[in-house]
Design a protein around this motif. Structure first.
Motif, PDB file in Angstrom:
ATOM      1  N   THR A 175       0.827  -1.199   0.000  1.00 55.13           N
ATOM      2  CA  THR A 175       0.000   0.000   0.000  1.00 55.13           C
ATOM      3  C   THR A 175       0.866   1.256   0.000  1.00 55.13           C
ATOM      4  OG1 THR A 175      -1.727  -1.200   1.209  1.00 55.13           O
ATOM      5  CG2 THR A 175      -1.864   1.193   1.198  1.00 55.13           C
ATOM      6  N   ALA A 176       1.934   1.244   0.805  1.00 51.14           N
ATOM      7  CA  ALA A 176       2.838   2.398   0.849  1.00 51.14           C
ATOM      8  C   ALA A 176       3.574   2.565  -0.471  1.00 51.14           C
ATOM      9  CB  ALA A 176       3.827   2.225   2.000  1.00 51.14           C
ATOM     10  N   ALA A 206       1.167   4.111  -2.904  1.00 54.89           N
ATOM     11  CA  ALA A 206       0.867   5.495  -2.544  1.00 54.89           C
ATOM     12  C   ALA A 206       2.014   6.433  -2.900  1.00 54.89           C
ATOM     13  CB  ALA A 206       0.551   5.588  -1.054  1.00 54.89           C
ATOM     14  N   SER A 262       3.800   6.316  -5.531  1.00 55.91           N
ATOM     15  CA  SER A 262       4.021   6.326  -6.976  1.00 55.91           C
ATOM     16  C   SER A 262       3.954   7.744  -7.532  1.00 55.91           C
ATOM     17  CB  SER A 262       2.968   5.467  -7.680  1.00 55.91           C
ATOM     18  OG  SER A 262       2.965   4.146  -7.175  1.00 55.91           O
ATOM     19  N   GLU A 288      -7.623  -0.493  -6.102  1.00 56.07           N
ATOM     20  CA  GLU A 288      -7.874   0.870  -5.626  1.00 56.07           C
ATOM     21  C   GLU A 288      -6.868   1.853  -6.222  1.00 56.07           C
ATOM     22  OE1 GLU A 288      -7.938   0.749  -1.402  1.00 56.07           O
ATOM     23  OE2 GLU A 288      -9.755  -0.489  -1.300  1.00 56.07           O
ATOM     24  N   TYR A 289      -5.616   1.435  -6.320  1.00 53.00           N
ATOM     25  CA  TYR A 289      -4.615   2.295  -6.949  1.00 53.00           C
ATOM     26  C   TYR A 289      -4.964   2.540  -8.416  1.00 53.00           C
ATOM     27  CZ  TYR A 289      -0.290   3.426  -9.423  1.00 53.00           C
ATOM     28  OH  TYR A 289       0.637   3.995 -10.246  1.00 53.00           O
TER      29      TYR A 289
END
Length: 258
Positions: free
Chosen positions: A82-83, A86, A88, A146-147
């Motif tokens: 997730t990190a 995020a 990116s 989600e990304y």
């Protein structure tokens, strides 16, 4: 400063503490030792804490349930993924980015091949663990989707594309990962996963043209040397048998002019 450079105490307690594995790792090691010796269903939390030399409260401080001790590293890996997503850059190619995120999961498995192979074999034997693993895989897929949804927000079918690509990345990664696990961790995991993810990037990356949303009018128009076909409409009673409908259709076609 690392523990190895600390000055030992007079009674050597610092050296003992440095040699002792952290409690979380000790619980995992004790659990898998018992799972292999007795079987998963026959091993209780009390058995695990007794072998690890700690109390039940210590176990549940690290693991909400016995199932969680089988997958001790997935929460950390999910947080790392997730990190990673995020962080990116806005101009990074999104499909390649989610493929790189999936490689974080591979790295987690490859850090300890022996443990990963043992877990793979155990999960195959216990349906409850298989269901738990599927729920973990779904969470990885949701993080990727989600990304991609955020990156594809301006597209007409961005949500659909995001979900399809996320599912394809997970499927390709898991196919390669299982191949590596079936080899007892002896094959080249990175090469196998890279090969599988290459299919996803070739199909959905920026170099691949997106599929058309609808057929173009040109593709629907008949060719110049083709004659348009007749269209026959038959009205029949509700519940009429199929043979009656076919009979009416044939009668209509026979009576129509050429």
């Amino acid at each position: 400063m690392s523990s190895s450079s600390a000055a030992p105490g007079r009674d050597g307690t610092d050296q003992v503490a440095a040699a002792k594995p952290p409690m979380r790792e000790a619980l995992v090691a004790a659990a898998f030792r018992l799972f292999l010796e007795r079987g998963y269903e026959q091993t209780t939390v009390d058995d695990i804490v007794a072998l690890a030399g700690v109390g039940r409260r210590s176990f549940f401080r690290y693991f909400p349930s016995k199932e969680d001790v089988v997958f001790p590293d997935h929460e950390r890996c999910l947080a790392d993924m997730t990190a990673f997503l995020a962080a990116s850059a806005p101009d990074v190619e999104p499909v390649g980015r989610v493929c790189d995120a999936a490689r974080l999961v591979l790295r987690m498995y490859a850090e300890n091949p022996t443990f990963s192979v043992q877990r793979y074999r155990l999960t195959k034997q216990v349906p409850g663990l298989r269901a738990y693993e599927l729920s973990v895989v779904w969470r990885y897929e949701r993080a990727l989707a989600e990304y991609l949804r955020a990156r594809f927000a301006a597209r007409r079918e961005g949500t659909l594309q995001a979900d399809v690509i996320a599912a394809a990345v997970v499927a390709a990664h898991n196919n390669a990962l299982r191949s590596w696990l079936r080899s007892d961790g002896r094959s080249d995991a990175s090469a196998t996963v890279d090969h599988a993810l290459g299919y996803v990037q070739s199909a959905f990356g920026t170099t691949a043209p997106p599929p058309p949303l609808l057929p173009s009018r040109a593709s629907l128009a008949p060719l110049a040397d083709e004659q348009p076909e007749d269209v026959v409409v038959v009205v029949s009673r509700r519940g009429a048998p199929l043979w009656r409908i076919v009979q009416e259709l044939e009668t209509t076609r026979a009576s129509s002019p050429d």
